[in-house]
Write an enzyme that holds these catalytic residues in place. Sequence first.
Site, PDB file in Angstrom:
ATOM      1  N   ILE A  20     -45.431  74.159  71.354  1.00 15.79           N
ATOM      2  CA  ILE A  20     -45.005  74.209  72.763  1.00 15.79           C
ATOM      3  C   ILE A  20     -46.174  74.570  73.695  1.00 15.79           C
ATOM      4  CG2 ILE A  20     -44.217  76.646  72.713  1.00 15.79           C
ATOM      5  CD1 ILE A  20     -41.987  74.215  74.376  1.00 15.79           C
ATOM      6  N   ASN A  33     -37.419  87.419  75.114  1.00 17.53           N
ATOM      7  CA  ASN A  33     -36.389  88.442  74.872  1.00 17.53           C
ATOM      8  C   ASN A  33     -36.167  89.165  76.203  1.00 17.53           C
ATOM      9  OD1 ASN A  33     -38.093  90.944  74.962  1.00 17.53           O
ATOM     10  ND2 ASN A  33     -39.116  89.856  73.282  1.00 17.53           N
ATOM     11  N   VAL A  42     -42.462  81.817  69.592  1.00 15.99           N
ATOM     12  CA  VAL A  42     -42.838  81.061  70.790  1.00 15.99           C
ATOM     13  C   VAL A  42     -43.392  82.007  71.861  1.00 15.99           C
ATOM     14  CG1 VAL A  42     -41.903  79.719  72.703  1.00 15.99           C
ATOM     15  CG2 VAL A  42     -41.161  79.230  70.380  1.00 15.99           C
ATOM     16  N   ASP A  43     -42.705  83.106  72.044  1.00 14.39           N
ATOM     17  CA  ASP A  43     -43.061  84.093  73.065  1.00 14.39           C
ATOM     18  C   ASP A  43     -44.500  84.577  72.882  1.00 14.39           C
ATOM     19  OD1 ASP A  43     -42.588  85.746  75.182  1.00 14.39           O
ATOM     20  OD2 ASP A  43     -41.172  87.069  74.154  1.00 14.39           O
ATOM     21  N   SER A 132     -33.539  80.319  70.043  1.00 14.90           N
ATOM     22  CA  SER A 132     -32.680  81.186  69.200  1.00 14.90           C
ATOM     23  C   SER A 132     -32.722  80.888  67.700  1.00 14.90           C
ATOM     24  CB  SER A 132     -31.202  81.151  69.645  1.00 14.90           C
ATOM     25  OG  SER A 132     -30.999  81.958  70.779  1.00 14.90           O
ATOM     26  N   THR A 133     -33.419  79.813  67.273  1.00 14.39           N
ATOM     27  CA  THR A 133     -33.332  79.450  65.850  1.00 14.39           C
ATOM     28  C   THR A 133     -34.444  80.071  64.988  1.00 14.39           C
ATOM     29  OG1 THR A 133     -34.594  77.395  66.075  1.00 14.39           O
ATOM     30  CG2 THR A 133     -32.215  77.259  66.414  1.00 14.39           C
ATOM     31  N   GLY A 134     -35.259  80.951  65.611  1.00 13.82           N
ATOM     32  CA  GLY A 134     -36.281  81.657  64.843  1.00 13.82           C
ATOM     33  C   GLY A 134     -35.801  83.067  64.542  1.00 13.82           C
ATOM     34  N   TYR A 136     -34.060  84.991  66.201  1.00  8.86           N
ATOM     35  CA  TYR A 136     -32.681  85.257  66.615  1.00  8.86           C
ATOM     36  C   TYR A 136     -31.629  84.662  65.667  1.00  8.86           C
ATOM     37  CZ  TYR A 136     -33.791  87.655  71.034  1.00  8.86           C
ATOM     38  OH  TYR A 136     -34.212  88.569  71.981  1.00  8.86           O
TER      39      TYR A 136
HETATM   40  P1  ADP Z   1     -35.895  83.096  69.067  1.00 10.91           P
HETATM   41  O1  ADP Z   1     -36.194  84.566  69.141  1.00 10.91           O
HETATM   42  O2  ADP Z   1     -35.218  82.575  70.318  1.00 10.91           O
HETATM   43  O3  ADP Z   1     -35.215  82.711  67.801  1.00 10.91           O
HETATM   44  P2  ADP Z   1     -38.516  82.214  68.057  1.00 10.91           P
HETATM   45  O4  ADP Z   1     -39.754  82.059  68.868  1.00 10.91           O
HETATM   46  O5  ADP Z   1     -38.477  83.270  67.016  1.00 10.91           O
HETATM   47  O6  ADP Z   1     -37.342  82.393  69.139  1.00 10.91           O
HETATM   48  O7  ADP Z   1     -38.165  80.826  67.353  1.00 10.91           O
HETATM   49  C1  ADP Z   1     -37.626  79.708  68.001  1.00 10.91           C
HETATM   50  C2  ADP Z   1     -38.124  78.446  67.323  1.00 10.91           C
HETATM   51  O8  ADP Z   1     -39.428  78.145  67.775  1.00 10.91           O
HETATM   52  C3  ADP Z   1     -38.215  78.517  65.801  1.00 10.91           C
HETATM   53  O9  ADP Z   1     -37.675  77.321  65.281  1.00 10.91           O
HETATM   54  C4  ADP Z   1     -39.715  78.604  65.541  1.00 10.91           C
HETATM   55  O10 ADP Z   1     -40.074  77.974  64.320  1.00 10.91           O
HETATM   56  C5  ADP Z   1     -40.274  77.810  66.678  1.00 10.91           C
HETATM   57  N1  ADP Z   1     -41.665  78.080  67.088  1.00 10.91           N
HETATM   58  C6  ADP Z   1     -42.454  79.129  66.782  1.00 10.91           C
HETATM   59  N2  ADP Z   1     -43.664  78.993  67.364  1.00 10.91           N
HETATM   60  C7  ADP Z   1     -43.651  77.831  68.059  1.00 10.91           C
HETATM   61  C8  ADP Z   1     -44.578  77.115  68.877  1.00 10.91           C
HETATM   62  N3  ADP Z   1     -45.823  77.574  69.103  1.00 10.91           N
HETATM   63  N4  ADP Z   1     -44.182  75.936  69.436  1.00 10.91           N
HETATM   64  C9  ADP Z   1     -42.948  75.462  69.231  1.00 10.91           C
HETATM   65  N5  ADP Z   1     -42.014  76.072  68.483  1.00 10.91           N
HETATM   66  C10 ADP Z   1     -42.365  77.241  67.901  1.00 10.91           C
END
Ligand code: ADP
Length: 185
Positions: A20, A33, A42-43, A132-134, A136
Amino acid sequence: MTVEKFHVGKTVIQLVKGDITEQETDAVVNAANPTLMGGGGVDGAIHRKGGPKILEECKKIRETEWPNGLPTGKAVITSGGNLKAKYVIHTVGPIWRGGNHREPELLAEAYYNSLKLAVSKGLKTIAFPSISTGAYGYPIEKASKIALKTVKQFLEKEDKLEKVVFVLFTMHDFKIYKETAKQIF
Ligand code: ADP
């Protein structure tokens, strides 16, 4: 191939396998969050690559608009700092707690409010991660249906966006979104 294209009216829906933080859309969406102070997944990636400006703006939002944190399903916007994207839209998805705690509704709100905010700022292109699929824990098959259906419903009423991208981090996630999209579009 790791790019798939669908259409809703004039808007292109793209599924890509990727990161992303590399997207060149007007806005990228952060799966934040409620603290808006950064985190993992992602955050963490967005704040690391985007630099301190994003966090400064998040702190201002906490001081002014949301002193107790951003509620689940709501969205706010900051600049994109050093990212290619000009803006980051921060939204909070629900934590999966078995499915009977309004998770579907709250996940739909996170997508809907992000799209609404993008349109209200005159943006044309936006990229989402799989919210939410990581960390969360939201099951991705279920989450992908809500994500894609919500975008479809939004675009059926609103034609100002040119492109909505879903950026899936793994091949596994990409394939699930692709199968879901074939059913929905
Ligand atoms: P949440 O806390 O909403 O679950 P996460 O960031 O833990 O958010 O995960 C959300 C999704 O993003 C997961 O499927 C994870 O594999 C994916 N993800 C993690 N890093 C990246 C990135 N740099 N770009 C795109 N997707 C990512």
